[in-house]
Enzyme design. Structure first.
Site, PDB file in Angstrom:
ATOM      1  N   HIS A   1       0.906  -1.137  -0.145  1.00 23.60           N
ATOM      2  CA  HIS A   1      -0.028  -0.090   0.155  1.00 23.60           C
ATOM      3  C   HIS A   1       0.715   1.128   0.048  1.00 23.60           C
ATOM      4  CE1 HIS A   1       0.298   1.877   4.002  1.00 23.60           C
ATOM      5  NE2 HIS A   1       0.738   0.705   4.349  1.00 23.60           N
ATOM      6  N   CYS A   2       0.383   2.481  -0.391  1.00 24.52           N
ATOM      7  CA  CYS A   2       0.829   3.746  -0.093  1.00 24.52           C
ATOM      8  C   CYS A   2      -0.449   4.513   0.549  1.00 24.52           C
ATOM      9  CB  CYS A   2       1.368   4.411  -1.340  1.00 24.52           C
ATOM     10  SG  CYS A   2       0.355   4.115  -3.040  1.00 24.52           S
ATOM     11  N   HIS A   3      -0.347   5.949  -0.059  1.00 25.72           N
ATOM     12  CA  HIS A   3      -1.414   6.525   0.371  1.00 25.72           C
ATOM     13  C   HIS A   3      -2.823   6.368  -0.282  1.00 25.72           C
ATOM     14  CE1 HIS A   3       0.511   8.670   3.285  1.00 25.72           C
ATOM     15  NE2 HIS A   3       1.604   9.508   2.651  1.00 25.72           N
TER      16      HIS A   3
END
Length: 201
Positions: free
Chosen positions: A142-144
């Site tokens: 994941h990231c933002h």
């Protein structure tokens, strides 16, 4: 259960997924990086609309946003064993929320900028994902927002460990989640494709 939770970790894998590799339908000439970036973006824009916080894009491998990584109930329910955070902050360190959850965590402090060299993380990220999947685990990258940094690392994993070309990897991922790595990341993935498969295939 709220509608938001119900939509998390939606699996949209086609029935043939485990029986055969992704179909090789799309051909894009990657020898001209400028044109190739434009063509890859057109291909990426045909991806599925994002309607959930995380989606299974390869068996037991998910791409998600920050919410998907912080929702302990969903992480537990979906048996996530490994989390790769492509938006890690060294100032905050390893998240405390995973304590006692038997989750293996890896953080990469990457920036979603065309000038950031994400390629330096390709091998380490691919190794981490591969270890998790090889042990029967489920991996969330994941990231933002879950469309650029995390997607780039998953695409690199599919190229490095599953022997997919960049176009094949994009075709596999976009069927389950519409992603759009920034142009700098796409150029780095094109370079990886060239290194792995050569200019002339």
């Amino acid at each position: 259960m709220s509608t938001e939770k119900a939509m998390s970790y939606t699996s949209k894998l086609p029935l043939w997924w485990n029986a055969a590799p992704p179909l090789r339908k799309v051909e894009i000439d990657l020898s001209s990086p400028g044109l190739a970036v434009f063509e890859l973006e057109k291909l990426l824009y045909t991806g599925k609309a994002i309607i959930s916080h995380a989606d299974e894009v390869w068996p037991r491998l998910y791409i998600g946003d920050q919410h998907s990584a912080e929702n302990q109930a969903d992480l537990y329910k979906n048996h996530i064993t490994h989390i790769l955070n492509a938006a890690h902050s060294n100032r905050k360190g390893q998240p405390d929320i995973y304590e006692g959850m038997k989750i293996t965590y890896m953080g990469i402090e990457a920036h979603d900028s065309c000038n950031y060299d994400m390629s330096v993380n390709f091998q380490a990220a691919a190794d981490f994902i591969h270890r998790g999947l090889s042990r029967g685990g489920k991996v969330l990258v994941h990231c933002h927002v879950g469309v650029s940094r995390s997607a780039t690392l998953v695409l690199a994993y599919l190229m490095l460990k599953q022997n997919l070309t960049l176009v094949e990897a994009i075709c596999a991922v976009k069927e389950s989640r519409g992603v759009i790595p920034n142009r700098g990341f796409l150029r780095q993935l094109i370079k990886l494709d060239e290194q792995l498969f050569g200019k002339h295939r």
